[in-house]
Design a protein around this motif. Structure first.
Motif: not given
Length: 361
Positions: A134-140, A236-242, A266-268, A291-292
């Motif tokens: 779901a997150v990946a589809e949202f990002c694209v 630039v799409s953010v997927h890092a752990r906090l 940023n969806t992370a 995109v936030l």
């Protein structure tokens, strides 16, 4: 570990007691049906919180939790297992129950006091990557919207303004097949985003000190250092752990290093990005759009100027919201709990030392 259950009808069979603590996304009934589908015959105790109608909160030792700890403590007395999405598994709740296993339908079980669970001998199983599709589809999808200026065009049309100026060359955006996309973090979600982008024909860069070179090669990603990713990406799409090291890693300096006219997604976690610096970069025109889906804090202040910018596509933490996430999460956690109750070892457990202690002579 000794199995708790035996086939129905056999001598000494006692159905386990399982608390299903749901909400308005993953309900207690959905969790109970998933457990039955996994072959678990049990006495079910059901309770639902009103999340997301009512926001989650922090309780004693846990966060992002929803429900009444006192009521939950009553329900877990005499229970063998609890399955939940957001229920507050505080030390008091865990002490009340003597639970064998807690199943949490989340990647990170932050609503569970894991040290207290470990001390009580309770396994905590969870679902890493449970919403990656779901997150990946949202990002694209939102990348496409932001690059093409679709959110602001839709808002203007809804207000009665037919803006044909979107066909002016200087206002047009890139197609994904012509874009270089930089992924900051290449975990489960980042890898799935890369797979989708590969189908579009995008060039994909990634920065992740812990990424597998083999996994990156498999999805057509080139691993680079962060400065090269920032300067070389259209998105630039953010997927890092906090972590303490990654908090506000996308700051004013990182934004200044990005390609002029780039898009930030940023969806992370909201804490990964300095939103005041994002606001300034949008005001100056250095960033084309943002995109936030996540904020710090959540929810953001209603008068946050960032939310009113026409080139900001802001959503209330919805990237992981899909029917598949709810249904598949319930099924997956049910299978994990069924495995534990039958004496097996779960696939994903945050406190495996409990398993080791149970196996000790």
């Amino acid at each position: 570990m000794t199995p708790l259950t035996h086939p129905a009808g056999s001598a000494g069979f006692r159905p386990p007691v399982i608390v299903c603590a749901g909400d308005e996304f993953i309900s207690a009934d959905l969790l109970a049906r998933a457990l039955e589908g996994a072959g678990v015959e049990a006495e079910f105790r059901r309770i639902d919180s009103r999340w997301p109608t009512e926001p989650f909160a922090a309780f004693d030792g846990v966060r992002e939790a929803a429900g009444d700890p006192a009521r939950l403590a009553e329900l877990v007395r005499g229970a063998d297992a609890l399955v939940t999405h957001l229920a507050p598994l505080t030390a008091d709740v865990l002490a009340a129950g003597g639970l064998r296993v807690v199943g949490v339908t989340r990647g990170g079980p932050v609503n569970v006091d894991v040290p207290a669970a470990t001390a009580a001998g309770t396994l905590v199983v969870h679902l890493p990557g449970r919403n990656l599709g779901a997150v990946a589809e949202f990002c694209v999808g939102t990348m496409i919207c932001a690059m093409r200026g679709l959110p602001s065009a839709a808002i203007r049309l809804a207000s009665g303004h037919w803006d044909a100026g979107g066909f002016r060359y200087e206002r047009t955006g890139l197609e994904l097949r012509a874009a270089t996309v930089g992924l900051v973090g290449l975990g489960a979600v980042g890898l799935r985003v890369a797979e989708l982008l590969r189908a579009f024909g995008s060039t994909v860069l990634a920065h992740d000190p812990y990424a597998s070179a083999e996994a990156a090669e498999r999805v057509g990603v080139r691993l680079v250092e962060l400065p090269e990713l920032l300067s070389g990406s259209d998105v630039v799409s953010v997927h890092a752990r906090l972590t303490p090291e990654t908090k506000q890693m996308v700051d004013a300096a990182a934004l200044a290093a990005m390609r002029p006219g780039a898009v930030l997604v940023n969806t992370a976690r909201g804490e990964l990005v300095d939103t005041r610096a994002v606001d300034a970069a949008l005001e100056s025109g250095h960033l084309r759009a943002a995109v936030l889906d996540v904020f710090d804090p959540e929810p953001p202040a209603p008068d946050d100027p960032l939310l009113r910018r026409p080139n900001v596509f802001a959503t209330p933490h919805l990237a992981g919201a899909s029917r598949q996430v709810a249904e598949e999460s319930a099924a997956r956690i049910a299978a994990e709990v069924a495995t534990v109750l039958s004496g097996g070892a779960p696939t994903n457990c945050v406190n495996p030392e409990v398993l080791d202690a149970g196996a000790a002579p």
